[in-house]
Design a protein around this motif. Structure first.
Motif, mmCIF file in Angstrom:
data_model
loop_
_atom_site.group_PDB
_atom_site.id
_atom_site.type_symbol
_atom_site.label_atom_id
_atom_site.label_comp_id
_atom_site.label_asym_id
_atom_site.label_seq_id
_atom_site.Cartn_x
_atom_site.Cartn_y
_atom_site.Cartn_z
ATOM 1 N N ALA A 120 -24.128 -5.357 -43.068
ATOM 2 C CA ALA A 120 -24.834 -6.367 -42.289
ATOM 3 C C ALA A 120 -25.724 -5.706 -41.253
ATOM 4 O O ALA A 120 -25.449 -4.610 -40.779
ATOM 5 C CB ALA A 120 -23.845 -7.293 -41.597
ATOM 6 N N SER B 267 -19.581 -8.357 -52.000
ATOM 7 C CA SER B 267 -19.893 -9.488 -51.129
ATOM 8 C C SER B 267 -20.051 -10.787 -51.907
ATOM 9 O O SER B 267 -19.530 -11.825 -51.508
ATOM 10 C CB SER B 267 -21.167 -9.195 -50.328
ATOM 11 O OG SER B 267 -20.931 -8.162 -49.399
ATOM 12 N N LYS C 224 -16.688 -11.964 -53.111
ATOM 13 C CA LYS C 224 -15.895 -12.515 -52.015
ATOM 14 C C LYS C 224 -16.360 -13.923 -51.677
ATOM 15 O O LYS C 224 -15.541 -14.840 -51.489
ATOM 16 C CB LYS C 224 -16.015 -11.611 -50.791
ATOM 17 C CG LYS C 224 -15.186 -12.070 -49.602
ATOM 18 C CD LYS C 224 -15.316 -11.091 -48.447
ATOM 19 C CE LYS C 224 -14.482 -11.549 -47.254
ATOM 20 N NZ LYS C 224 -14.594 -10.601 -46.115
ATOM 21 N N LEU C 225 -17.672 -14.122 -51.622
ATOM 22 C CA LEU C 225 -18.208 -15.437 -51.295
ATOM 23 C C LEU C 225 -17.938 -16.429 -52.424
ATOM 24 O O LEU C 225 -17.656 -17.609 -52.179
ATOM 25 C CB LEU C 225 -19.708 -15.340 -51.028
ATOM 26 C CG LEU C 225 -20.372 -16.587 -50.444
ATOM 27 C CD1 LEU C 225 -19.626 -17.072 -49.213
ATOM 28 C CD2 LEU C 225 -21.814 -16.295 -50.085
ATOM 29 N N GLN D 9 -26.147 -19.040 -50.681
ATOM 30 C CA GLN D 9 -25.122 -19.017 -49.640
ATOM 31 C C GLN D 9 -25.071 -17.649 -48.964
ATOM 32 O O GLN D 9 -24.898 -17.546 -47.752
ATOM 33 C CB GLN D 9 -23.757 -19.359 -50.244
ATOM 34 C CG GLN D 9 -22.650 -19.567 -49.223
ATOM 35 C CD GLN D 9 -22.886 -20.779 -48.340
ATOM 36 O OE1 GLN D 9 -23.422 -21.787 -48.800
ATOM 37 N NE2 GLN D 9 -22.507 -20.692 -47.082
ATOM 38 N N VAL D 10 -25.238 -16.585 -49.762
ATOM 39 C CA VAL D 10 -25.271 -15.236 -49.193
ATOM 40 C C VAL D 10 -26.460 -15.096 -48.246
ATOM 41 O O VAL D 10 -26.330 -14.585 -47.127
ATOM 42 C CB VAL D 10 -25.354 -14.172 -50.310
ATOM 43 C CG1 VAL D 10 -25.578 -12.781 -49.708
ATOM 44 C CG2 VAL D 10 -24.077 -14.169 -51.143
ATOM 45 N N HIS E 264 -27.985 -17.423 -46.690
ATOM 46 C CA HIS E 264 -27.730 -18.249 -45.508
ATOM 47 C C HIS E 264 -26.829 -17.513 -44.521
ATOM 48 O O HIS E 264 -27.052 -17.559 -43.302
ATOM 49 C CB HIS E 264 -27.088 -19.571 -45.930
ATOM 50 C CG HIS E 264 -26.666 -20.424 -44.767
ATOM 51 N ND1 HIS E 264 -27.570 -21.117 -43.987
ATOM 52 C CD2 HIS E 264 -25.428 -20.680 -44.244
ATOM 53 C CE1 HIS E 264 -26.914 -21.769 -43.033
ATOM 54 N NE2 HIS E 264 -25.613 -21.522 -43.171
ATOM 55 N N GLU E 265 -25.819 -16.836 -45.047
ATOM 56 C CA GLU E 265 -24.884 -16.118 -44.182
ATOM 57 C C GLU E 265 -25.583 -15.001 -43.411
ATOM 58 O O GLU E 265 -25.217 -14.696 -42.278
ATOM 59 C CB GLU E 265 -23.740 -15.534 -45.015
ATOM 60 C CG GLU E 265 -22.830 -16.570 -45.664
ATOM 61 C CD GLU E 265 -22.013 -17.343 -44.646
ATOM 62 O OE1 GLU E 265 -21.731 -16.778 -43.567
ATOM 63 O OE2 GLU E 265 -21.674 -18.507 -44.918
ATOM 64 N N TYR E 266 -26.594 -14.375 -44.038
ATOM 65 C CA TYR E 266 -27.288 -13.264 -43.396
ATOM 66 C C TYR E 266 -28.541 -13.699 -42.646
ATOM 67 O O TYR E 266 -29.208 -12.872 -42.035
ATOM 68 C CB TYR E 266 -27.654 -12.202 -44.437
ATOM 69 C CG TYR E 266 -26.489 -11.312 -44.785
ATOM 70 C CD1 TYR E 266 -26.193 -10.187 -44.023
ATOM 71 C CD2 TYR E 266 -25.669 -11.605 -45.871
ATOM 72 C CE1 TYR E 266 -25.122 -9.373 -44.335
ATOM 73 C CE2 TYR E 266 -24.591 -10.798 -46.188
ATOM 74 C CZ TYR E 266 -24.317 -9.684 -45.416
ATOM 75 O OH TYR E 266 -23.249 -8.885 -45.719
ATOM 76 N N GLY E 267 -28.878 -14.970 -42.713
ATOM 77 C CA GLY E 267 -30.041 -15.447 -41.980
ATOM 78 C C GLY E 267 -31.350 -15.271 -42.710
ATOM 79 O O GLY E 267 -32.403 -15.131 -42.073
ATOM 80 N N CYS F 116 -31.070 -9.949 -45.225
ATOM 81 C CA CYS F 116 -30.008 -9.681 -46.200
ATOM 82 C C CYS F 116 -30.152 -8.255 -46.729
ATOM 83 O O CYS F 116 -31.253 -7.835 -47.093
ATOM 84 C CB CYS F 116 -30.086 -10.676 -47.356
ATOM 85 S SG CYS F 116 -28.781 -10.452 -48.587
#
Length: 307
Positions: free
Chosen positions: A66, A99, A102-103, A137-138, A140-143, A148
Protein backbone atom coordinates in the motif's frame (compact mmCIF):
# COMPACT_ATOMS: atom_id res chain seq x y z
CA UNK A 1 33.93 26.72 -43.36
CA UNK A 2 33.03 30.30 -44.47
CA UNK A 3 35.99 30.31 -46.89
CA UNK A 4 34.78 27.10 -48.44
CA UNK A 5 31.33 28.56 -48.88
CA UNK A 6 32.76 31.66 -50.59
CA UNK A 7 34.75 29.53 -53.03
CA UNK A 8 31.70 27.37 -53.73
CA UNK A 9 29.55 30.48 -54.17
CA UNK A 10 31.87 31.66 -56.91
CA UNK A 11 31.43 28.53 -58.98
CA UNK A 12 27.96 27.32 -58.10
CA UNK A 13 24.55 28.69 -58.58
CA UNK A 14 22.73 30.53 -55.82
CA UNK A 15 20.32 27.58 -55.37
CA UNK A 16 23.11 25.15 -54.55
CA UNK A 17 24.52 27.51 -51.95
CA UNK A 18 21.14 27.76 -50.25
CA UNK A 19 20.81 23.97 -50.10
CA UNK A 20 24.27 23.61 -48.62
CA UNK A 21 23.58 26.18 -45.91
CA UNK A 22 20.32 24.38 -45.02
CA UNK A 23 22.19 21.08 -44.74
CA UNK A 24 24.75 22.60 -42.38
CA UNK A 25 21.99 24.06 -40.20
CA UNK A 26 20.15 20.72 -40.19
CA UNK A 27 23.28 18.96 -38.95
CA UNK A 28 23.64 21.51 -36.17
CA UNK A 29 19.98 21.02 -35.14
CA UNK A 30 20.38 17.24 -35.19
CA UNK A 31 23.42 17.42 -32.94
CA UNK A 32 21.50 19.61 -30.48
CA UNK A 33 18.54 17.20 -30.52
CA UNK A 34 20.83 14.24 -29.85
CA UNK A 35 22.32 16.03 -26.87
CA UNK A 36 18.84 16.75 -25.53
CA UNK A 37 17.80 13.11 -25.94
CA UNK A 38 20.98 11.97 -24.19
CA UNK A 39 20.24 14.22 -21.22
CA UNK A 40 16.63 13.02 -21.04
CA UNK A 41 17.79 9.39 -21.20
CA UNK A 42 20.21 9.96 -18.34
CA UNK A 43 17.45 11.64 -16.35
CA UNK A 44 15.04 8.76 -17.03
CA UNK A 45 17.65 6.16 -16.13
CA UNK A 46 18.34 7.97 -12.87
CA UNK A 47 14.61 8.15 -12.11
CA UNK A 48 14.19 4.43 -12.81
CA UNK A 49 17.15 3.54 -10.62
CA UNK A 50 15.70 5.58 -7.76
CA UNK A 51 12.28 3.99 -8.26
CA UNK A 52 13.75 0.49 -8.22
CA UNK A 53 15.69 1.27 -5.06
CA UNK A 54 12.48 2.41 -3.40
CA UNK A 55 10.66 -0.75 -4.50
CA UNK A 56 13.46 -2.99 -3.25
CA UNK A 57 13.46 -1.14 0.05
CA UNK A 58 9.70 -1.65 0.39
CA UNK A 59 10.13 -5.33 -0.40
CA UNK A 60 12.66 -5.67 2.39
CA UNK A 61 10.39 -3.81 4.81
CA UNK A 62 7.26 -5.64 3.65
CA UNK A 63 5.49 -2.39 2.82
CA UNK A 64 4.89 -2.76 -0.89
CA UNK A 65 1.21 -3.53 -0.52
CA UNK A 66 0.00 0.00 0.00
CA UNK A 67 1.00 3.62 -0.59
CA UNK A 68 -0.22 6.72 1.18
CA UNK A 69 -2.65 9.15 -0.40
CA UNK A 70 0.19 11.56 -1.20
CA UNK A 71 2.57 8.93 -2.51
CA UNK A 72 2.58 7.20 -5.88
CA UNK A 73 3.76 3.65 -6.43
CA UNK A 74 7.21 4.12 -8.05
CA UNK A 75 6.94 0.82 -9.91
CA UNK A 76 3.58 1.53 -11.49
CA UNK A 77 4.99 3.87 -14.13
CA UNK A 78 7.80 1.42 -14.88
CA UNK A 79 5.24 -1.35 -15.27
CA UNK A 80 3.22 0.76 -17.72
CA UNK A 81 6.40 1.47 -19.68
CA UNK A 82 7.27 -2.23 -19.71
CA UNK A 83 10.61 -1.55 -18.01
CA UNK A 84 9.97 -3.12 -14.60
CA UNK A 85 12.55 -5.92 -14.06
CA UNK A 86 11.09 -9.43 -14.21
CA UNK A 87 11.86 -10.43 -10.56
CA UNK A 88 10.06 -7.36 -9.26
CA UNK A 89 7.23 -7.88 -11.73
CA UNK A 90 6.79 -11.42 -10.38
CA UNK A 91 6.86 -10.14 -6.80
CA UNK A 92 4.22 -7.55 -7.58
CA UNK A 93 2.08 -10.22 -9.22
CA UNK A 94 2.40 -12.48 -6.16
CA UNK A 95 1.33 -9.71 -3.81
CA UNK A 96 -1.53 -8.81 -6.12
CA UNK A 97 -2.67 -12.44 -6.07
CA UNK A 98 -2.71 -12.51 -2.28
CA UNK A 99 -4.67 -9.29 -2.04
CA UNK A 100 -7.39 -10.16 -4.57
CA UNK A 101 -7.82 -13.61 -3.01
CA UNK A 102 -8.14 -12.08 0.44
CA UNK A 103 -10.72 -9.58 -0.77
CA UNK A 104 -12.60 -12.31 -2.66
CA UNK A 105 -12.89 -14.31 0.57
CA UNK A 106 -14.26 -11.22 2.31
CA UNK A 107 -16.83 -10.62 -0.43
CA UNK A 108 -17.95 -14.26 -0.52
CA UNK A 109 -19.34 -13.83 2.99
CA UNK A 110 -21.80 -11.23 1.74
CA UNK A 111 -25.29 -12.23 0.68
CA UNK A 112 -25.06 -10.21 -2.54
CA UNK A 113 -21.89 -11.94 -3.73
CA UNK A 114 -22.15 -15.57 -4.86
CA UNK A 115 -18.58 -16.04 -6.06
CA UNK A 116 -17.29 -17.85 -9.13
CA UNK A 117 -19.57 -19.98 -11.27
CA UNK A 118 -17.31 -23.04 -11.23
CA UNK A 119 -19.48 -24.93 -13.71
CA UNK A 120 -18.80 -22.25 -16.32
CA UNK A 121 -15.69 -21.15 -18.19
CA UNK A 122 -13.40 -18.66 -16.48
CA UNK A 123 -14.14 -16.19 -19.28
CA UNK A 124 -17.91 -16.53 -19.14
CA UNK A 125 -19.97 -13.36 -18.69
CA UNK A 126 -20.84 -14.30 -15.11
CA UNK A 127 -17.25 -14.94 -14.06
CA UNK A 128 -15.97 -11.84 -15.84
CA UNK A 129 -18.55 -9.82 -13.95
CA UNK A 130 -17.39 -11.34 -10.66
CA UNK A 131 -13.75 -10.58 -11.46
CA UNK A 132 -14.61 -7.00 -12.41
CA UNK A 133 -16.42 -6.54 -9.11
CA UNK A 134 -13.42 -7.80 -7.12
CA UNK A 135 -11.08 -5.52 -9.08
CA UNK A 136 -13.33 -2.51 -8.54
CA UNK A 137 -13.42 -3.28 -4.82
CA UNK A 138 -9.62 -3.44 -4.71
CA UNK A 139 -9.37 -0.10 -6.50
CA UNK A 140 -11.89 1.37 -4.08
CA UNK A 141 -9.87 0.16 -1.10
CA UNK A 142 -6.74 1.86 -2.45
CA UNK A 143 -8.46 5.05 -3.55
CA UNK A 144 -8.34 4.55 -7.31
CA UNK A 145 -6.10 3.11 -10.01
CA UNK A 146 -3.38 5.74 -9.56
CA UNK A 147 -2.85 4.73 -5.93
CA UNK A 148 -3.32 0.99 -6.41
CA UNK A 149 0.02 -0.87 -6.52
CA UNK A 150 -1.26 -3.29 -9.17
CA UNK A 151 -2.55 -2.78 -12.67
CA UNK A 152 -5.86 -4.23 -13.84
CA UNK A 153 -3.92 -6.75 -15.94
CA UNK A 154 -2.13 -8.14 -12.88
CA UNK A 155 -5.35 -8.38 -10.86
CA UNK A 156 -7.21 -9.97 -13.78
CA UNK A 157 -4.47 -12.61 -14.17
CA UNK A 158 -4.52 -13.24 -10.41
CA UNK A 159 -8.28 -13.82 -10.44
CA UNK A 160 -7.98 -16.13 -13.44
CA UNK A 161 -5.49 -18.25 -11.50
CA UNK A 162 -7.70 -18.16 -8.41
CA UNK A 163 -10.68 -19.37 -10.44
CA UNK A 164 -8.64 -22.37 -11.65
CA UNK A 165 -7.51 -23.03 -8.08
CA UNK A 166 -11.11 -22.99 -6.80
CA UNK A 167 -12.23 -25.24 -9.65
CA UNK A 168 -9.48 -27.78 -8.94
CA UNK A 169 -10.16 -27.69 -5.19
CA UNK A 170 -13.83 -28.46 -5.74
CA UNK A 171 -12.96 -31.29 -8.10
CA UNK A 172 -10.59 -32.84 -5.57
CA UNK A 173 -13.11 -32.51 -2.75
CA UNK A 174 -15.78 -34.13 -4.88
CA UNK A 175 -13.37 -36.85 -5.93
CA UNK A 176 -12.30 -37.54 -2.34
CA UNK A 177 -15.93 -37.82 -1.25
CA UNK A 178 -16.59 -40.19 -4.09
CA UNK A 179 -13.56 -42.31 -3.23
CA UNK A 180 -14.60 -42.37 0.42
CA UNK A 181 -18.09 -43.40 -0.62
CA UNK A 182 -16.71 -46.22 -2.78
CA UNK A 183 -14.45 -47.38 0.05
CA UNK A 184 -17.35 -47.44 2.50
CA UNK A 185 -19.63 -49.22 0.01
CA UNK A 186 -17.04 -51.92 -0.65
CA UNK A 187 -16.50 -52.38 3.07
CA UNK A 188 -20.24 -52.75 3.67
CA UNK A 189 -20.45 -55.08 0.68
CA UNK A 190 -17.82 -57.41 2.14
CA UNK A 191 -19.63 -57.43 5.49
CA UNK A 192 -22.89 -58.35 3.73
CA UNK A 193 -21.14 -61.13 1.81
CA UNK A 194 -19.69 -62.44 5.06
CA UNK A 195 -23.14 -62.38 6.67
CA UNK A 196 -24.62 -64.21 3.66
CA UNK A 197 -21.93 -66.92 3.73
CA UNK A 198 -22.43 -67.58 7.42
CA UNK A 199 -26.21 -67.62 7.07
CA UNK A 200 -25.93 -70.20 4.28
CA UNK A 201 -23.52 -72.24 6.44
CA UNK A 202 -26.15 -72.57 9.17
CA UNK A 203 -27.74 -75.44 7.25
CA UNK A 204 -24.39 -77.07 6.48
CA UNK A 205 -23.54 -77.91 10.09
CA UNK A 206 -24.88 -80.87 12.04
CA UNK A 207 -25.99 -79.04 15.18
CA UNK A 208 -26.53 -80.87 18.44
CA UNK A 209 -30.08 -79.54 18.60
CA UNK A 210 -32.29 -76.70 17.44
CA UNK A 211 -31.22 -74.55 20.37
CA UNK A 212 -27.59 -74.65 19.26
CA UNK A 213 -28.57 -73.62 15.74
CA UNK A 214 -30.79 -70.86 17.08
CA UNK A 215 -27.99 -69.65 19.34
CA UNK A 216 -25.74 -69.27 16.27
CA UNK A 217 -28.48 -67.62 14.23
CA UNK A 218 -29.12 -64.85 16.77
CA UNK A 219 -25.59 -63.46 16.31
CA UNK A 220 -25.87 -63.24 12.52
CA UNK A 221 -26.27 -59.46 12.43
CA UNK A 222 -24.56 -57.19 9.91
CA UNK A 223 -22.97 -55.00 12.58
CA UNK A 224 -21.59 -58.11 14.29
CA UNK A 225 -19.48 -58.91 11.22
CA UNK A 226 -15.85 -57.79 11.48
CA UNK A 227 -14.63 -55.22 8.95
CA UNK A 228 -11.89 -55.80 6.40
CA UNK A 229 -9.33 -53.59 4.67
CA UNK A 230 -8.05 -54.39 1.20
CA UNK A 231 -4.36 -55.20 0.69
CA UNK A 232 -2.90 -53.94 -2.59
CA UNK A 233 0.07 -54.72 -4.80
CA UNK A 234 1.28 -53.33 -8.12
CA UNK A 235 -0.15 -55.35 -11.01
CA UNK A 236 2.96 -54.70 -13.11
CA UNK A 237 1.35 -51.91 -15.12
CA UNK A 238 1.44 -49.34 -12.35
CA UNK A 239 -2.12 -50.09 -11.22
CA UNK A 240 -3.10 -51.29 -7.71
CA UNK A 241 -4.45 -54.82 -7.45
CA UNK A 242 -6.30 -56.33 -4.47
CA UNK A 243 -4.35 -59.39 -3.30
CA UNK A 244 -6.03 -60.05 0.04
CA UNK A 245 -7.84 -58.62 3.03
CA UNK A 246 -6.85 -57.69 6.55
CA UNK A 247 -9.54 -58.53 9.08
CA UNK A 248 -9.99 -56.10 11.95
CA UNK A 249 -11.00 -57.89 15.11
CA UNK A 250 -13.91 -56.72 17.26
CA UNK A 251 -12.51 -55.77 20.70
CA UNK A 252 -15.79 -56.63 22.45
CA UNK A 253 -16.23 -60.03 20.74
CA UNK A 254 -16.41 -62.97 23.17
CA UNK A 255 -14.53 -66.22 22.75
CA UNK A 256 -17.81 -68.08 22.18
CA UNK A 257 -18.78 -65.73 19.34
CA UNK A 258 -15.39 -66.14 17.66
CA UNK A 259 -15.75 -69.93 17.88
CA UNK A 260 -19.24 -69.84 16.35
CA UNK A 261 -18.06 -67.68 13.44
CA UNK A 262 -15.06 -69.93 12.88
CA UNK A 263 -17.27 -73.03 12.66
CA UNK A 264 -19.59 -71.32 10.16
CA UNK A 265 -16.66 -70.14 8.00
CA UNK A 266 -15.10 -73.62 8.06
CA UNK A 267 -18.35 -75.25 6.95
CA UNK A 268 -18.83 -72.77 4.09
CA UNK A 269 -15.21 -73.10 2.93
CA UNK A 270 -15.56 -76.88 2.88
CA UNK A 271 -18.56 -76.62 0.56
CA UNK A 272 -16.65 -74.69 -2.12
CA UNK A 273 -15.28 -76.29 -5.27
CA UNK A 274 -11.55 -76.49 -5.84
CA UNK A 275 -11.71 -73.69 -8.40
CA UNK A 276 -13.71 -71.46 -6.05
CA UNK A 277 -11.22 -72.07 -3.26
CA UNK A 278 -8.32 -71.09 -5.54
CA UNK A 279 -10.05 -67.84 -6.45
CA UNK A 280 -10.70 -66.91 -2.82
CA UNK A 281 -8.35 -64.15 -1.69
CA UNK A 282 -6.45 -64.81 1.54
CA UNK A 283 -7.43 -63.10 4.78
CA UNK A 284 -5.03 -62.21 7.57
CA UNK A 285 -5.60 -60.71 11.00
CA UNK A 286 -4.88 -56.98 11.14
CA UNK A 287 -2.93 -55.47 14.02
CA UNK A 288 -5.59 -52.75 14.19
CA UNK A 289 -8.88 -53.37 15.97
CA UNK A 290 -12.24 -52.32 14.59
CA UNK A 291 -14.01 -49.28 16.04
CA UNK A 292 -17.43 -50.91 15.67
CA UNK A 293 -19.63 -50.92 18.75
CA UNK A 294 -21.66 -54.02 19.76
CA UNK A 295 -24.95 -53.92 17.80
CA UNK A 296 -28.24 -53.53 19.60
CA UNK A 297 -29.93 -56.87 20.25
CA UNK A 298 -26.76 -58.94 20.43
CA UNK A 299 -27.04 -61.58 23.21
CA UNK A 300 -24.91 -61.17 26.31
CA UNK A 301 -22.92 -64.35 25.71
CA UNK A 302 -21.56 -62.86 22.46
CA UNK A 303 -20.04 -59.83 24.21
CA UNK A 304 -16.89 -60.09 26.30
CA UNK A 305 -17.42 -59.75 30.07
CA UNK A 306 -21.20 -59.80 29.66
CA UNK A 307 -21.75 -63.47 30.47
Amino acid sequence: MEGQINRIRSVMSEDCVVLLEELIQSNRDLAAENEKLRQEHEKTSKHQAEALNRIEQRLKEGKLQAFSADEQDPGQELEKQGTLPFPLLVERGTMGTRSVRKLYRVLIKREDFNGFELDENANSDNNRGIMDRVIEQVLHEYGGQERCPWSRAIMQAALQRYFLSCHETRRLKTSLKYEEHKKKSRKNGRQKEKLTRRTVALDMIQWQDANAKGRAAEVLLLDAMSSEESSYEDDGDGQPKVVGYKVKGLPWESRSLRKTKKNLDKAYQKSLTKRAKERTLPRTVSSDLSEQEPPHGLPDWAVENCN
